[in-house]
Motif scaffolding. Structure first.
Motif, PDB file in Angstrom:
ATOM      1  N   ARG A   1      66.549  80.788  32.848  1.00 54.15           N
ATOM      2  CA  ARG A   1      66.877  81.759  33.894  1.00 54.15           C
ATOM      3  C   ARG A   1      65.617  82.491  34.353  1.00 54.15           C
ATOM      4  O   ARG A   1      65.426  82.727  35.548  1.00 54.15           O
ATOM      5  CB  ARG A   1      67.910  82.760  33.387  1.00 54.15           C
ATOM      6  N   GLN A   2      64.761  82.853  33.385  1.00 55.85           N
ATOM      7  CA  GLN A   2      63.541  83.578  33.737  1.00 55.85           C
ATOM      8  C   GLN A   2      62.639  82.750  34.635  1.00 55.85           C
ATOM      9  O   GLN A   2      62.072  83.248  35.611  1.00 55.85           O
ATOM     10  CB  GLN A   2      62.793  83.966  32.463  1.00 55.85           C
ATOM     11  N   PHE A   3      62.512  81.458  34.342  1.00 55.66           N
ATOM     12  CA  PHE A   3      61.683  80.586  35.160  1.00 55.66           C
ATOM     13  C   PHE A   3      62.240  80.483  36.581  1.00 55.66           C
ATOM     14  O   PHE A   3      61.472  80.437  37.546  1.00 55.66           O
ATOM     15  CB  PHE A   3      61.598  79.190  34.530  1.00 55.66           C
ATOM     16  N   LYS A   4      63.541  80.431  36.697  1.00 58.21           N
ATOM     17  CA  LYS A   4      64.151  80.365  38.025  1.00 58.21           C
ATOM     18  C   LYS A   4      63.756  81.591  38.843  1.00 58.21           C
ATOM     19  O   LYS A   4      63.382  81.486  40.016  1.00 58.21           O
ATOM     20  CB  LYS A   4      65.667  80.270  37.917  1.00 58.21           C
ATOM     21  N   GLU A   5      63.798  82.764  38.223  1.00 59.00           N
ATOM     22  CA  GLU A   5      63.406  83.996  38.917  1.00 59.00           C
ATOM     23  C   GLU A   5      61.926  83.975  39.288  1.00 59.00           C
ATOM     24  O   GLU A   5      61.545  84.385  40.384  1.00 59.00           O
ATOM     25  CB  GLU A   5      63.703  85.206  38.035  1.00 59.00           C
ATOM     26  N   ILE A   6      61.089  83.525  38.360  1.00 55.01           N
ATOM     27  CA  ILE A   6      59.653  83.471  38.604  1.00 55.01           C
ATOM     28  C   ILE A   6      59.346  82.552  39.785  1.00 55.01           C
ATOM     29  O   ILE A   6      58.543  82.875  40.669  1.00 55.01           O
ATOM     30  CB  ILE A   6      58.908  82.983  37.344  1.00 55.01           C
TER      31      ILE A   6
END
Length: 224
Positions: free
Chosen positions: A21-26
């Motif tokens: 999820r964090q990578f998607k936001e980044i």
């Protein structure tokens, strides 16, 4: 040619439990690179990140990953982190005996070198060859490894002195501000010579706001 990066995201401030999820936001945010802190417990009194997390991350992003080796004797670790996927290796003059030899080693292994200075470190002219060759110079405004610290006020003048030294010698290497970088502090950091930012818990990863919103707010603060 040196980079055109402006904003880096500090991996030590990611939600490491929810990396997908964090990578998607980044990837949805205007973030140019990932800043990956490694602290050895001696350079500062903490241990943070390591090879396994980098190895896990590398296949899932095309963003450049800069590994900041806040360690003594970084030469012992450079090859390992480049093999794990680092595009840029940042080292400290406080941690190595021969900056230029370490830079040559980094380039030989296919990565790019960058330089970092602790908050209390005063830039000196013997560092100029490395400063000129570095992709950028990270000026820490807090101690490496601990999130949530406030800027050490003396770091501002040291950053200004660094910028003046670079300009005096015709060196256009960018200065990166790292530590308590947010919309309140960014105008002052820019005024003192920063033209790149690393975002962490105080500016890029705020509760109730998306990473994209926070990143855009940081970039807007730079323009002001």
């Amino acid at each position: 040619m040196k980079n055109n990066y402006i904003l880096g995201g500090s991996v030590s401030c990611f939600d490491l439990y929810n990396l997908e999820r964090q990578f998607k936001e980044i990837h949805e945010a205007p973030i140019d690179f990932m800043h990956y802190d490694v602290v050895d417990g001696r350079f500062n009194q903490c241990l943070i990140l390591g090879l396994p997390t980098l190895q896990m991350m590398r296949p899932h992003t095309e963003l450049p990953i800069e590994v900041h080796l806040a360690v003594y004797e970084p030469e012992l670790y450079i090859a390992q982190f480049i093999e794990a996927g680092a595009d840029i290796i940042t080292i400290h003059p406080e941690g190595t005996k021969d900056l230029m030899e370490a830079f040559r080693y980094i380039r030989k292994l296919g990565a790019k070198p960058a330089l970092a200075l602790r908050s209390e470190t005063i830039a000196t002219e013997d560092m100029l060859p490395a400063m000129e060759e570095a992709e950028y110079i990270i000026k820490l405004t807090v101690n490496p490894g601990f999130s949530g610290q406030k800027i050490q006020p003396a770091a501002f003048e040291k950053m200004s002195a660094l910028r003046r030294m670079l300009d005096t010698h015709g060196i256009d290497t960018k200065i990166v501000a790292d530590g308590n970088v947010n919309t309140d502090t960014i105008p002052t950091l820019v005024q003192h010579g920063a033209s790149m930012l690393i975002g962490g818990t105080s500016g890029l990863f705020l509760k109730g706001r998306s990473v994209k919103e926070c990143a855009q707010a940081m970039l807007d603060a730079m323009k002001q």
